[in-house]
Design an enzyme around this catalytic site. Structure first.
Site, PDB file in Angstrom:
ATOM      1  N   SER A   1       0.866  -1.178   0.000  1.00  0.00           N
ATOM      2  CA  SER A   1       0.000   0.000   0.000  1.00  0.00           C
ATOM      3  C   SER A   1       0.895   1.218   0.000  1.00  0.00           C
ATOM      4  O   SER A   1       2.056   1.147   0.438  1.00  0.00           O
ATOM      5  CB  SER A   1      -0.860   0.005   1.271  1.00  0.00           C
ATOM      6  OG  SER A   1      -1.411   1.295   1.488  1.00  0.00           O
TER       7      SER A   1
ATOM      8  N   TYR B   1      -2.795  -1.046  10.360  1.00  0.00           N
ATOM      9  CA  TYR B   1      -2.699  -1.239   8.900  1.00  0.00           C
ATOM     10  C   TYR B   1      -1.369  -0.704   8.361  1.00  0.00           C
ATOM     11  O   TYR B   1      -0.656  -1.387   7.615  1.00  0.00           O
ATOM     12  CB  TYR B   1      -3.882  -0.539   8.226  1.00  0.00           C
ATOM     13  CG  TYR B   1      -3.960  -0.753   6.735  1.00  0.00           C
ATOM     14  CD1 TYR B   1      -4.558  -1.890   6.206  1.00  0.00           C
ATOM     15  CD2 TYR B   1      -3.427   0.184   5.858  1.00  0.00           C
ATOM     16  CE1 TYR B   1      -4.621  -2.083   4.839  1.00  0.00           C
ATOM     17  CE2 TYR B   1      -3.488  -0.007   4.488  1.00  0.00           C
ATOM     18  CZ  TYR B   1      -4.092  -1.138   3.988  1.00  0.00           C
ATOM     19  OH  TYR B   1      -4.150  -1.330   2.625  1.00  0.00           O
TER      20      TYR B   1
ATOM     21  N   LYS C   1       1.791  -2.790   6.582  1.00  0.00           N
ATOM     22  CA  LYS C   1       2.306  -2.546   5.224  1.00  0.00           C
ATOM     23  C   LYS C   1       3.782  -2.125   5.263  1.00  0.00           C
ATOM     24  O   LYS C   1       4.554  -2.470   4.362  1.00  0.00           O
ATOM     25  CB  LYS C   1       1.446  -1.498   4.506  1.00  0.00           C
ATOM     26  CG  LYS C   1      -0.001  -1.954   4.274  1.00  0.00           C
ATOM     27  CD  LYS C   1      -0.099  -3.256   3.473  1.00  0.00           C
ATOM     28  CE  LYS C   1      -1.536  -3.623   3.134  1.00  0.00           C
ATOM     29  NZ  LYS C   1      -1.649  -4.840   2.311  1.00  0.00           N
TER      30      LYS C   1
END
Ligand code: BGC
Length: 285
Positions: free
Chosen positions: A170, A183, A187
């Site tokens: 991402s 999150y 990543k």
């Protein structure tokens, strides 16, 4: 299903320019392929001639629809249920793929999720779930795929590499993201895992790379684009002035997986309409 009614702005874009022979004879596994980016990637790989295993953890009906679409290109496809964060299930999935498809040439470690919360309200369960799926899931799938790549080695008629791993990362592997510490951390971890694996496995002719999508129109970020106000805010972060479509990522995956990009090792391909170009500085600074 949720993703079905999402209107694609690449409708009419040059899908049929994907050469149907580019990945012919290759076997691909895409995790989390029953919706969103995973689905578009599985379909694009099938369109490019690969046989595709469509992994899912929930939403078997959608996975079957993806299989149907892919088999329409004259290649093989099957839906396999497995939770990528569960070691036994990943091992079993890979065993089944080798048994039924013969081997694996391409892994797209895509399955991922968000469990957002302000930092002090984030539960350990929310933190752990995101790390388990987004990071540990990629580790497990990459490890099991690598074992098969090493067992089989290079088959020159199929590909110059013994195997290709594409980690779905991402833009948040480098852009900090308040309210999403689990999150963004997952990543960031994907980036270092990918680069370390790329370094370790390149001598074995295994290519490990990543795609870092920006804002792609999928169910995961629906609230960021499904009202005019949200869309306007979002577009301020995207110099190219459109939200991405899942197909944008599928096409990138086809390229990275193919021998056209045989010398690309340990790279992150940002597919983000320029989101990582610090758009705020276009007028500020
Ligand atoms: C997230 C989306 C977000 C995008 C850009 C992705 O990795 O999953 O929710 O819209 O990054 O911020």
């Amino acid at each position: 299903m949720e993703g079905q009614d999402i209107v694609s702005s690449t409708e009419g874009a040059p899908r049929d320019v994907i050469p149907a022979h580019l990945l012919r004879g290759q076997k691909a596994l895409v995790t989390g392929a029953n919706s969103g980016i995973g689905r578009a990637t599985a379909v694009a790989l099938g369109r490019a001639g690969a046989d595709v295993v469509v992994n899912y953890v929930a939403g078997g009906d959608e996975a079957e629809k993806v299989v149907e679409e892919i088999t329409g290109f004259g290649v093989r496809a099957a839906a396999y249920e497995a939770d990528v964060s569960d070691e036994q299930q990943v091992v079993a999935m890979m065993d089944r793929m080798v048994q039924e498809f013969g081997t694996i040439d391409i892994l797209v470690a895509n399955a991922g999720l968000q469990r957002d919360a302000p930092f002090t309200e984030m539960t350990l369960a929310q933190w752990q779930k995101v790390l388990d799926v987004n990071l540990t899931g990629q580790f497990l799938c990459a490890r099991e795929a690598t074992k098969e790549f090493l067992r089989r080695g290079v088959v020159p008629e199929v590909s110059r590499a013994a195997g290709k791993i594409i980690c779905m990362s991402s833009v948040h592997q480098i852009i900090p993201w308040a309210g999403h510490v689990n999150y963004a951390s997952s990543k960031g971890g994907v980036q270092m895992m990918m680069e370390t694996l790329a370094q370790e496995l390149a001598p074995k002719k295994i290519r490990v790379n990543a795609i870092a999508p920006g804002a792609i129109r999928t169910p995961i970020n629906r609230s960021a684009w499904d009202t005019p106000e949200a869309l306007e805010d979002l577009l301020r972060l995207i110099p190219y002035d459109r939200v991405g479509d899942p197909e944008d990522i599928g096409y990138a995956a086809v390229g990275l997986a193919s021998d056209l990009m045989d010398y690309v090792v340990g790279a992150t391909l940002y597919v983000d309409g320029g989101m990582t170009l610090f758009p705020g500085f276009a007028t500020g600074g």
